[in-house]
Design an enzyme around this catalytic site. Structure first.
Site, mmCIF file in Angstrom:
data_model
loop_
_atom_site.group_PDB
_atom_site.id
_atom_site.type_symbol
_atom_site.label_atom_id
_atom_site.label_comp_id
_atom_site.label_asym_id
_atom_site.label_seq_id
_atom_site.Cartn_x
_atom_site.Cartn_y
_atom_site.Cartn_z
ATOM 1 N N CYS A 4 0.829 -1.199 -0.179
ATOM 2 C CA CYS A 4 0.018 0.161 0.036
ATOM 3 C C CYS A 4 1.017 1.197 -0.134
ATOM 4 O O CYS A 4 1.919 1.300 -0.614
ATOM 5 C CB CYS A 4 -0.809 0.057 1.345
ATOM 6 S SG CYS A 4 -0.099 0.094 2.698
ATOM 7 N N HIS B 203 0.858 -22.431 26.047
ATOM 8 C CA HIS B 203 -0.241 -22.429 24.878
ATOM 9 C C HIS B 203 -1.263 -23.155 25.889
ATOM 10 O O HIS B 203 -1.524 -24.150 25.981
ATOM 11 C CB HIS B 203 -0.131 -23.065 23.665
ATOM 12 C CG HIS B 203 -1.028 -23.048 22.619
ATOM 13 N ND1 HIS B 203 -2.167 -23.635 22.746
ATOM 14 C CD2 HIS B 203 -1.123 -22.402 21.587
ATOM 15 C CE1 HIS B 203 -3.329 -23.328 21.830
ATOM 16 N NE2 HIS B 203 -2.341 -22.342 20.828
#
Length: 717
Positions: free
Chosen positions: A27, A639
C-alpha cells in the site's frame, strides 16, 4: 537490480523465504505479506533490516513490513529478485489443478480474520480506504503544485490574473486531478467491489461530459446544439433556483418527460462511492443471469444502460445532497463552536488514522472544496500531523542522546517522511503504536495546536474572495499537511504558528519525559549495550546494571533478571499432570516443530503463571498463548488448551501485556476451564522451549503430578 538489493534479499529471508509467501502486495507505506506460516518469520531480523521501520503481525498468516515512502521501490526490487520469478503481480501463481484456494480467496480469508464483530462496518471503511489509497500520490502531487504556484505568485514570478494564459495553464496542472477525481474514485471503488473498473469510470464520466453540462448551461455550451432552436429548447426546459445558504443555483430539466436535477459532479466524491455500490449489485446480478459466452458484451452494456440514468436521476442528486448537508453541518459547527471544532479534530485524528477511519473526513474535505469553494477541516487536522511529527522528533533526540542507532534510523526516516511528505504512517507504525506513552505526550501537543488555531482564528478572521468571513484556517486545495504545503493555507501565519506550537509541545514533552515505560527503557538500554559491545568486540558489562537501575526506578515494575544468571529450569505454569507432547493430541506440538516441551493436563487451578522470568514477546489477544524470552535468550511458549484460539477470548482474562517484564510465578491469565470444556476443546496447557535447537539440551519431566512453580523442564547449555 535496484538500490535496495540487499534489503530486498534480507526481507525475503526474514519472512521465511519465498516458499513461505502466499501473497505479496503493498500500500502507501507497507509491504503486505500473506505467509503460509508466520512462525518462520524472524521479526527481529526484519526490524534490523535497512529500510524497515517496523513489523506488524496482523493474524496467523498476515504480516506487514512498514517501509514508508519508498515502499513501491522496495516492492519492485523484491519482485526483481531471481527467486521471485514464479511470482506475478505480487501474487504467487497457483497450480490450477492442485485444489488449493486462489490468491483472491486467500486474500479474502485473511482480511476476514482481521475484521471485528461488526464486519459490515469494517468492510465499509476498507472500501473507503481502498477507493482513495491508490490516488494518494497524485493528490499529493497536485497539492504540491498548488503550493509552488502560491509561492511563485507571492514572489511575483507569475501574475495572479486568473484569466491569463500562464495562470490558466498552471491551474490545469493541478485542476485535472480534482476535476476528474470522481472518475478515479469510481474506477478504484468498482475494482474493490470486483466489478469491471472501466465500467464504473465510464458511468461517472457520462455525467461529466460537455453534453451533460450543456443541459444546465445551454448558452455556455452553445456549440453542442446543432441549431439555435435546439439551444432555445434546452434553455426553455431549464428551471433554476438559487440556494441561499451556498449561494449556488440548483437547476432541473426534463429528460424523457421526467424531471432531472442537474449538478456539476467534478470533484465530487460521494456520488461515485454511492454509484459503485449500486453498480456492484447490478453488475453481479447480470453476471448470474447472462451466459458466460456473451458476458463480455452484454454485462458492461446493460450495466451502463441501467446505471447511467440511475446515477443522473437518483444517485447523483442524493450524493450531492449528502455532501452538501455534511459540509454545511460542519461549517455551522466551525462558525458557531470554533473552539470545540478546532480542538476536536486534532484530538480525534490520532485514533482515527491507525484504524483507517479518517477517510470519511478526507472525503468531506474534498466535498467542501467542491461545494463551498474552500475547506476548513485541514487546518485543525494539520496541528495533529505536526504534533505527531514533533513526537517523532522527541524520540529522535532521545535516540541521539542515548546513541541508539536502530531508533535513530527509524525516527529519522519517519520524521523526514512527515515533514516533507505529510505522511504519518511511518511515525505511527514505526514508533507511536509500539510505545503508547507517546500518545500521552502527543495529545497535549494536539490540544495546544488546536487551541492555538481556535484562538488566533477567532481573533483574526479571514475574508474569502467572495466576501465570506471565516473564523479559522481555510484552503482551496486538498493538501497533505507538510512543510511544503504551508503556502496553500489562507491565514498562513495563523496556520504556521499553530502547527509550530503543536510540533514544539509534543517534541519537548517526549524528549523530556521519554516515550517508554521503565521496562521498555531498560530493555532498550540493554539492547544498546549489546549492540555497542558487539560493535567493539567487548562483553556488554554495563547492560545488566543499566537494566536493573531503570527497572528499580519503577515502583510497580518487576526487577530485571541478572543477564549473567543462566536459565536452567522452566517451571510449571499451572497445577496438573505433566504429559509428553505426543500425549497433548496436537499434531504441531507433537511434531516438536515449536520446540521440545510438555503438556500439563487436568488443570487443578484457574490461574496460569509465568514459568520463567523475562520479557513477554507475545500475548495473544484471545488470551490463549504467551511467549516469554529470558534475559539469557531462552524462549518459552505457554499455550493454554488446544484450538482455544477459536474461542475468541471467551473465558480468558489476560493479566499482562506484550513488552511487559514478568518474574517466574507472576499471573499471566485466569481461565474458566469449564467454558473451555463446554466449547469442546482439550484443557491441556502446552509449554515448549521454541529455540530448543540452539540450546545444549531441553529435558521435560513428564508422568508426574505438579504444582504451579514446580520445575518441569531442565535446560542444559
Amino acid at each position: 537490480m535496484g538500490k535496495n538489493q540487499e534489503s530486498a534479499k534480507a526481507i525475503i529471508a526474514g519472512v521465511g523465504g519465498v516458499g513461505n509467501i502466499s501473497m505479496l502486495t503493498h500500500c502507501a507505506t507497507r509491504l503486505r505479506f500473506t505467509l503460509k506460516d508466520t512462525g518462520k518469520a524472524d521479526t527481529e531480523a526484519l526490524e534490523g533490516t535497512k529500510g524497515v521501520l517496523a513489523v506488524v503481525k496482523q493474524s496467523d498468516t498476515a504480516l506487514q513490513v512498514v517501509i514508508g515512502g519508498g515502499v513501491e521501490q522496495m516492492y519492485n526490487d523484491i519482485m526483481a529478485l531471481p527467486e521471485m520469478a514464479n511470482v506475478k503481480g505480487g501474487e504467487v501463481e497457483d497450480d490450477a489443478d492442485d485444489g488449493e484456494l486462489t490468491n483472491d480467496q486467500v486474500k479474502a480469508q485473511e482480511r476476514a480474520k482481521t475484521k471485528g464483530k461488526n464486519k459490515w462496518v469494517d468492510s465499509f471503511f476498507e472500501f473507503l480506504s481502498d477507493s482513495f489509497r491508490p490516488i494518494i500520490g497524485v493528490l499529493l502531487g497536485a497539492s504540491l503544485i498548488i503550493a509552488i504556484i502560491n509561492v511563485l505568485i507571492a514572489c511575483h514570478v507569475v501574475s495572479n490574473e486568473t484569466q491569463s494564459p500562464t495562470m490558466l495553464f498552471c491551474r490545469a496542472m493541478y485542476r485535472g486531478v480534482f476535476y476528474f477525481l470522481p472518475i478515479m474514485i469510481a474506477y478504484n471503488g468498482a475494482k474493490k467491489l470486483k466489478v469491471d473498473p472501466w465500467v464504473g469510470a465510464a458511468i461517472m464520466g457520462a455525467v461529466m461530459t460537455p453534453e451533460f453540462l450543456a443541459l444546465a448551461d445551454p448558452v455556455k455550451y452553445a456549440s453542442i446544439f446543432s441549431t439555435t432552436d435546439g439551444q432555445n429548447a434546452a434553455q426553455s426546459a431549464l428551471t433554476c433556483v438559487t440556494n441561499a445558504t451556498l449561494g449556488t443555483d440548483s437547476c432541473t430539466t426534463q429528460v424523457f418527460g421526467l424531471t432531472m436535477q442537474l449538478n456539476d459532479y467534478s470533484g465530487n466524491v460521494f456520488v461515485p462511492l454511492l454509484m459503485v455500490a449500486v453498480l456492484a449489485l447490478v453488475y453481479k446480478g447480470l453476471q448470474r443471469i447472462i451466459p458466460n459466452s456473451v458476458q463480455l458484451v452484454f454485462v458492461p452494456f446493460l450495466s451502463m444502460l441501467v446505471m447511467i440514468p440511475i446515477t443522473a436521476f437518483i444517485i447523483g442528486p442524493i450524493g450531492v445532497w449528502l455532501g452538501n448537508g455534511l459540509g454545511i453541518g460542519l461549517a455551522w459547527m466551525n462558525t458557531n463552536a470554533p473552539f470545540v471544532f478546532a480542538i476536536l479534530i486534532p484530538m480525534l485524528y490520532p485514533f482515527l488514522v491507525p484504524l483507517g477511519l479518517h477517510w470519511p473526513l478526507n472525503a468531506l474535505m474534498l466535498m467542501n472544496i467542491d461545494t463551498l469553494g474552500y475547506d476548513f477541516i485541514q487546518g485543525p487536522m494539520g496541528t495533529w500531523n505536526f504534533a505527531c511529527f514533533g513526537a517523532t522528533l522527541g524520540v529522535l533526540i532521545i535516540a541521539i542522546r542515548e546513541k541508539d542507532t536502530q531508533m535513530k534510523e527509524t525516527a529519522g526516516g519517519a520524521l523526514a517522511a512527515g515533514l516533507l511528505g505529510g505522511v504519518s504512517e511511518p511515525s505511527l507504525y514505526g514508533i507511536h503504536l509500539r510505545y503508547k506513552n507517546v500518545y500521552k505526550r502527543m495529545l497535549v501537543g494536539c490540544f495546544a495546536g488546536g487551541l492555538s488555531i481556535a484562538i488566533l482564528g477567532w481573533l483574526f478572521p479571514s475574508t474569502l474572495a467572495d466576501g465570506t468571513v471565516v473564523r479559522g484556517v481555510t484552503t482551496t486545495a486538498f493538501a497533505f499537511t507538510s512543510l511544503l504545503t504551508i503556502p496553500v493555507f489562507n491565514q498562513m501565519w495563523v496556520y504556521a504558528i499553530s502547527i509550530a506550537i503543536a510540533f514544539a509541545v509534543s517534541a519537548v514533552l517526549v524528549a523530556t519525559l521519554d516515550y517508554r515505560t521503565p521496562e521498555q527503557k531498560a530493555e532498550a538500554h540493554a539492547r544498546i549495550a549489546r549492540e555497542q559491545a558487539k560493535a567493539s568486540g567487548a562483553a556488554p558489562a554495563a547492560a545488566p546494571a543499566a537494566t536493573a537501575t531503570a527497572v528499580k526506578a519503577a515502583p510497580k515494575a518487576a526487577p530485571a533478571q541478572d543477564a549473567a544468571v543462566a536459565t536452567n529450569e522452566v517451571l510449571a505454569p499451572i497445577a496438573g499432570h505433566a504429559v509428553t507432547l505426543e500425549e497433548t493430541g496436537d499434531a504441531v506440538f507433537s511434531s516438536k516443530a515449536l520446540g521440545e516441551g510438555l503438556g500439563i493436563a487436568d488443570p487443578k487451578d484457574s490461574k496460569v503463571v509465568a514459568p520463567v522470568a523475562g520479557i513477554l514477546k507475545t500475548v495473544a489477544k484471545t488470551g490463549h498463548a504467551y511467549g516469554i524470552k529470558t534475559d539469557d535468550g531462552v524462549e518459552v511458549l505457554v499455550h493454554i488448551g488446544i484450538d482455544t484460539v477459536k474461542m475468541n477470548g471467551e473465558g480468558f482474562t489476560v493479566a499482562v501485556a506484550k513488552g511487559q517484564r514478568v518474574n517466574a510465578g507472576d499471573l499471566l491469565a485466569t481461565v474458566d476451564f469449564d467454558k473451555v470444556r463446554a466449547a469442546g476443546h482439550p484443557t491441556v496447557t502446552v509449554m515448549t522451549v521454541t529455540n530448543s535447537k540452539k540450546l545444549g539440551g531441553v529435558t521435560p519431566r513428564t508422568g508426574i503430578d505438579v504444582k504451579a512453580g514446580d520445575a518441569v523442564i531442565d535446560i542444559a547449555r
